[in-house]
Design a protein around this motif. Structure first.
Motif, PDB file in Angstrom:
ATOM      1  N   VAL A 197      -0.359 -10.914  10.102  1.00 22.13           N
ATOM      2  CA  VAL A 197      -1.217 -10.310   9.094  1.00 22.13           C
ATOM      3  C   VAL A 197      -1.572 -11.616   8.100  1.00 22.13           C
ATOM      4  CG1 VAL A 197      -0.958  -9.088   7.032  1.00 22.13           C
ATOM      5  CG2 VAL A 197       0.455  -8.540   9.027  1.00 22.13           C
ATOM      6  N   THR A 198      -2.905 -11.528   8.341  1.00 22.04           N
ATOM      7  CA  THR A 198      -3.527 -12.936   7.685  1.00 22.04           C
ATOM      8  C   THR A 198      -4.939 -12.690   6.973  1.00 22.04           C
ATOM      9  OG1 THR A 198      -2.992 -14.192   9.548  1.00 22.04           O
ATOM     10  CG2 THR A 198      -4.865 -15.258   8.266  1.00 22.04           C
ATOM     11  N   PRO A 199      -5.208 -12.994   5.644  1.00 26.96           N
ATOM     12  CA  PRO A 199      -6.540 -12.939   4.917  1.00 26.96           C
ATOM     13  C   PRO A 199      -7.468 -13.587   5.682  1.00 26.96           C
ATOM     14  CG  PRO A 199      -4.652 -13.422   3.419  1.00 26.96           C
ATOM     15  CD  PRO A 199      -3.993 -13.679   4.871  1.00 26.96           C
ATOM     16  N   LEU A 200      -8.648 -13.313   5.878  1.00 26.46           N
ATOM     17  CA  LEU A 200      -9.943 -14.016   6.451  1.00 26.46           C
ATOM     18  C   LEU A 200     -11.089 -14.165   5.403  1.00 26.46           C
ATOM     19  CD1 LEU A 200     -10.104 -12.292  10.038  1.00 26.46           C
ATOM     20  CD2 LEU A 200      -8.758 -14.247   9.226  1.00 26.46           C
ATOM     21  N   ASP A 201     -11.572 -15.279   5.602  1.00 25.55           N
ATOM     22  CA  ASP A 201     -12.482 -15.891   4.777  1.00 25.55           C
ATOM     23  C   ASP A 201     -14.038 -15.260   5.451  1.00 25.55           C
ATOM     24  OD1 ASP A 201     -14.200 -16.737   2.568  1.00 25.55           O
ATOM     25  OD2 ASP A 201     -13.903 -18.804   3.314  1.00 25.55           O
ATOM     26  N   VAL A 202     -14.248 -14.045   5.754  1.00 21.40           N
ATOM     27  CA  VAL A 202     -15.518 -13.748   6.485  1.00 21.40           C
ATOM     28  C   VAL A 202     -15.874 -12.385   6.085  1.00 21.40           C
ATOM     29  CG1 VAL A 202     -14.863 -14.752   8.689  1.00 21.40           C
ATOM     30  CG2 VAL A 202     -13.817 -12.466   8.179  1.00 21.40           C
ATOM     31  N   THR A 203     -17.129 -12.053   6.367  1.00 20.86           N
ATOM     32  CA  THR A 203     -17.743 -10.530   6.027  1.00 20.86           C
ATOM     33  C   THR A 203     -17.802  -9.957   7.135  1.00 20.86           C
ATOM     34  OG1 THR A 203     -19.061 -11.625   4.178  1.00 20.86           O
ATOM     35  CG2 THR A 203     -19.742  -9.547   4.951  1.00 20.86           C
ATOM     36  N   VAL A 204     -17.129  -8.646   7.166  1.00 17.51           N
ATOM     37  CA  VAL A 204     -17.340  -7.853   8.191  1.00 17.51           C
ATOM     38  C   VAL A 204     -18.195  -6.758   8.012  1.00 17.51           C
ATOM     39  CG1 VAL A 204     -15.809  -6.028   9.788  1.00 17.51           C
ATOM     40  CG2 VAL A 204     -14.628  -8.001   8.814  1.00 17.51           C
ATOM     41  N   ILE A 205     -19.105  -6.771   9.135  1.00 15.42           N
ATOM     42  CA  ILE A 205     -20.433  -5.843   9.134  1.00 15.42           C
ATOM     43  C   ILE A 205     -20.193  -4.860  10.214  1.00 15.42           C
ATOM     44  CG2 ILE A 205     -23.012  -5.750   9.135  1.00 15.42           C
ATOM     45  CD1 ILE A 205     -22.728  -8.709   8.769  1.00 15.42           C
ATOM     46  N   THR A 206     -20.331  -3.487   9.546  1.00 14.41           N
ATOM     47  CA  THR A 206     -20.453  -2.339  10.469  1.00 14.41           C
ATOM     48  C   THR A 206     -21.962  -1.622  10.356  1.00 14.41           C
ATOM     49  OG1 THR A 206     -19.676  -0.729   8.865  1.00 14.41           O
ATOM     50  CG2 THR A 206     -18.122  -2.050  10.230  1.00 14.41           C
ATOM     51  N   LYS A 207     -22.225  -0.665  10.997  1.00 16.92           N
ATOM     52  CA  LYS A 207     -23.555  -0.082  11.135  1.00 16.92           C
ATOM     53  C   LYS A 207     -24.195   0.185   9.890  1.00 16.92           C
ATOM     54  CE  LYS A 207     -27.263   2.003  12.999  1.00 16.92           C
ATOM     55  NZ  LYS A 207     -28.357   1.218  13.458  1.00 16.92           N
ATOM     56  N   THR A 208     -23.082   0.851   8.901  1.00 19.79           N
ATOM     57  CA  THR A 208     -23.451   1.164   7.595  1.00 19.79           C
ATOM     58  C   THR A 208     -23.035   0.446   6.424  1.00 19.79           C
ATOM     59  OG1 THR A 208     -21.693   2.606   7.604  1.00 19.79           O
ATOM     60  CG2 THR A 208     -23.397   3.433   8.566  1.00 19.79           C
ATOM     61  N   SER A 209     -22.192  -0.534   6.492  1.00 24.05           N
ATOM     62  CA  SER A 209     -21.770  -1.311   5.354  1.00 24.05           C
ATOM     63  C   SER A 209     -21.399  -2.764   5.661  1.00 24.05           C
ATOM     64  CB  SER A 209     -20.481  -0.684   4.877  1.00 24.05           C
ATOM     65  OG  SER A 209     -20.809   0.667   4.497  1.00 24.05           O
ATOM     66  N   ASN A 210     -21.224  -3.465   4.840  1.00 22.82           N
ATOM     67  CA  ASN A 210     -20.813  -4.788   4.771  1.00 22.82           C
ATOM     68  C   ASN A 210     -19.522  -5.008   3.855  1.00 22.82           C
ATOM     69  OD1 ASN A 210     -23.203  -5.427   6.019  1.00 22.82           O
ATOM     70  ND2 ASN A 210     -24.062  -6.889   4.788  1.00 22.82           N
ATOM     71  N   PHE A 211     -18.555  -5.523   4.587  1.00 24.09           N
ATOM     72  CA  PHE A 211     -17.197  -5.698   3.884  1.00 24.09           C
ATOM     73  C   PHE A 211     -17.035  -7.084   3.548  1.00 24.09           C
ATOM     74  CE2 PHE A 211     -17.132  -1.440   5.878  1.00 24.09           C
ATOM     75  CZ  PHE A 211     -16.351  -0.858   4.780  1.00 24.09           C
ATOM     76  N   THR A 212     -17.345  -7.708   2.255  1.00 22.83           N
ATOM     77  CA  THR A 212     -17.077  -8.847   1.851  1.00 22.83           C
ATOM     78  C   THR A 212     -15.630  -9.555   1.985  1.00 22.83           C
ATOM     79  OG1 THR A 212     -17.163  -8.542  -0.353  1.00 22.83           O
ATOM     80  CG2 THR A 212     -19.497  -8.568   0.653  1.00 22.83           C
ATOM     81  N   LYS A 213     -15.555 -10.602   1.781  1.00 25.22           N
ATOM     82  CA  LYS A 213     -14.288 -11.451   1.932  1.00 25.22           C
ATOM     83  C   LYS A 213     -13.671 -11.027   0.761  1.00 25.22           C
ATOM     84  CE  LYS A 213     -16.286 -15.669   0.297  1.00 25.22           C
ATOM     85  NZ  LYS A 213     -16.510 -17.197   0.791  1.00 25.22           N
ATOM     86  N   PRO A 214     -12.115 -11.215   0.627  1.00 25.46           N
ATOM     87  CA  PRO A 214     -11.274 -11.331   1.917  1.00 25.46           C
ATOM     88  C   PRO A 214     -11.229 -10.271   2.705  1.00 25.46           C
ATOM     89  CG  PRO A 214      -9.985 -10.869  -0.177  1.00 25.46           C
ATOM     90  CD  PRO A 214     -11.388 -10.912  -0.505  1.00 25.46           C
ATOM     91  N   VAL A 215     -11.133 -10.297   3.734  1.00 30.33           N
ATOM     92  CA  VAL A 215     -10.747  -9.209   4.879  1.00 30.33           C
ATOM     93  C   VAL A 215      -9.299  -9.657   5.451  1.00 30.33           C
ATOM     94  CG1 VAL A 215     -11.282  -8.082   6.985  1.00 30.33           C
ATOM     95  CG2 VAL A 215     -12.897  -8.803   5.583  1.00 30.33           C
TER      96      VAL A 215
END
Length: 342
Positions: A197-215
C-alpha cells in the motif's frame, strides 16, 4: 488519590478513547449513489489485432448462476456499475450491474441462463455439453452487502469475501498490508493478501476524468490453479493492482482477476482491458501521468468535497456521552495532579 490510581485512571481514559466508534465507509457513500467503470473499445487498437487474425476483447467474465457456468467475452464496450441501494443499519445494500456489448457467450450444461433481451440474440449453436450464443448485448446483476464499520463484503448467504474494492477508507479502516483480499473466486482457493500500500506522486487519467496526486496504490498477491468447466485456470504469480483517489478514497482503476464485490455475486474470473487506455498509454506518454489498461472510472453521481456530521446508530456509543466521560476523566486527572503538588 495515589499514583497507582492515577495510572489506572489514565488507562481507563485511553480505553474509552480507543473504543470510540468510527465509520469506515467514506462520507460520499450514501443510498442512491452509483459509481460506474468502463473498459472501452478503441478502433485503432481493435483493428490492429483484427488485421493479425486475432480478436481483442474489452471484457472476459466467468460467472456461476444457479449451478450453470457462463463464459462471456465482449468485443464492444464493457461497463461495471456499483449502486448503493439502501442503508440497513450496520450494512449497505449494494447492486452490481455488468453490461457487455457485441458478446460471445458460452454456457456449460443443459440449463440456459438468459442474460440478454430477445432482440439481442444473433445466433445459437449447440456443442458437446455446451451452448454458444452470439448477442449484441448481455447484462447481469446481483445484490450483496458491505459492512459499514470495516468495508467487508458479504453475499446474501452471509459469506465474508474481504475488503470492498470500491473504496480505501483513508482515515478509519484503510486497506492494509497482510489484510485478506479476494483474488481468486473459486472455492478452496479464494484468499490472497495485500502486500503493498503506497501513496504515488502521479496523476491517473481515465476516459472521463483526471485524478491528481496523491493516488493510493494497492497490490495483492495470490496463486494456485483450479479446474472449472472452462478448463484449468492458473493464478500463479497473479496480482491485483488497484489505484484509489487519495482525496476521496474511491477506487479509480486497476487490474484484478476478481475482487470481493464481484466474488460475492458469483463472478469467478474477470479480465478487463480498456483499449482506450492502452492507446493513450502507447501514444501519449508523459512523465507524472498514468493511463491504465484495466477497467477505469467512468461516471458517478457521488457528491465529493462536502463535509458532513456522522450520525451513529442507537446501538453505538452516543458521542455526547463519550465526550462527557472523557472530559470528566480529564478533570479528575487534573485534580489528582493538583492534590499531589499541594
Amino acid at each position: 488519590m495515589n499514583s497507582k490510581n492515577l495510572k489506572l485512571l489514565m488507562i481507563l481514559l485511553i480505553v474509552i478513547i480507543a473504543a470510540h466508534p468510527v465509520k469506515a465507509m467514506p462520507y460520499w457513500a450514501k443510498p442512491g449513489v452509483y459509481v460506474k467503470y468502463a473498459a472501452l473499445r478503441h478502433e485503432e487498437i481493435a483493428q490492429k489485432y483484427a488485421s493479425a487474425g486475432a480478436s481483442f476483447s474489452t471484457g472476459d467474465v466467468v460467472l456461476e448462476v444457479n449451478g450453470t457456468y457462463i463464459q462471456m467475452s465482449a468485443l464492444g464496450d464493457t461497463y461495471l456499475t456499483f449502486t448503493i441501494m439502501g442503508d440497513e443499519g450496520d450494512y449497505l445494500l449494494m447492486k452490481l450491474s455488468l453490461e457487455m456489448f457485441n458478446v460471445t457467450i458460452k454456457q456449460f450444461g443443459d440449463r440456459t441462463v438468459v442474460l440478454w433481451p430477445e432482440s439481442a440474440l444473433i445466433s445459437k449453436k449447440n456443442l458437446n455439453n455446451e451452448t454458444l450464443f452470439n448477442v449484441t448485448e448481455a447484462r447481469y446483476s446481483c445484490t450483496y452487502k458491505i459492512r459499514k464499520e470495516d468495508g467487508m463484503v458479504f453475499d446474501t448467504a452471509g459469506t465474508n469475501y474481504g475488503h470492498t474494492i470500491l473504496w480505501d477508507d483513508l482515515g478509519n479502516a484503510p486497506i492494509a498490508v497482510d489484510q485478506p483480499f479476494q483474488l481468486v473466486g473459486f472455492a478452496g482457493n479464494s484468499v490472497s493478501k495485500v502486500v503493498n500500500v503506497t501513496p504515488l506522486d502521479v496523476t491517473v487519467i481515465t476516459k472521463t476524468s483526471n485524478f491528481t496526486k496523491p493516488v493510493i496504490y494497492v497490490r495483492t498477491a495470490g496463486g494456485g490453479s483450479v479446474k472449472t468447466p472452462v478448463g484449468e485456470v492458473s493464478f500463479s504469480g497473479t496480482d491485483a493492482i488497484l489505484y484509489f483517489d487519495g482525496s476521496t478514497g474511491m477506487f479509480v482503476t486497476g487490474f484484478f482477476p476478481t475482487a470481493p464485490d464481484l466474488a460475492a455475486c458469483g463472478v469467478k474470473l474477470v479480465y478487463f482491458m480498456d483499449q482506450w487506455g492502452m492507446y493513450m498509454s502507447r501514444n501519449h506518454k508523459e512523465e507524472g501521468k498514468f493511463y491504465t489498461y484495466g477497467i477505469g472510472f467512468y461516471d458517478t453521481n457521488a457528491e465529493f468535497g462536502v463535509a458532513e456530521t456522522v450520525q451513529f446508530s442507537k446501538s453505538e456509543t452516543d458521542t455526547r456521552y463519550l465526550y462527557a466521560a472523557v472530559a470528566l476523566l480529564l478533570v479528575l486527572a487534573l485534580f489528582v495532579v493538583w492534590r499531589k503538588r499541594r
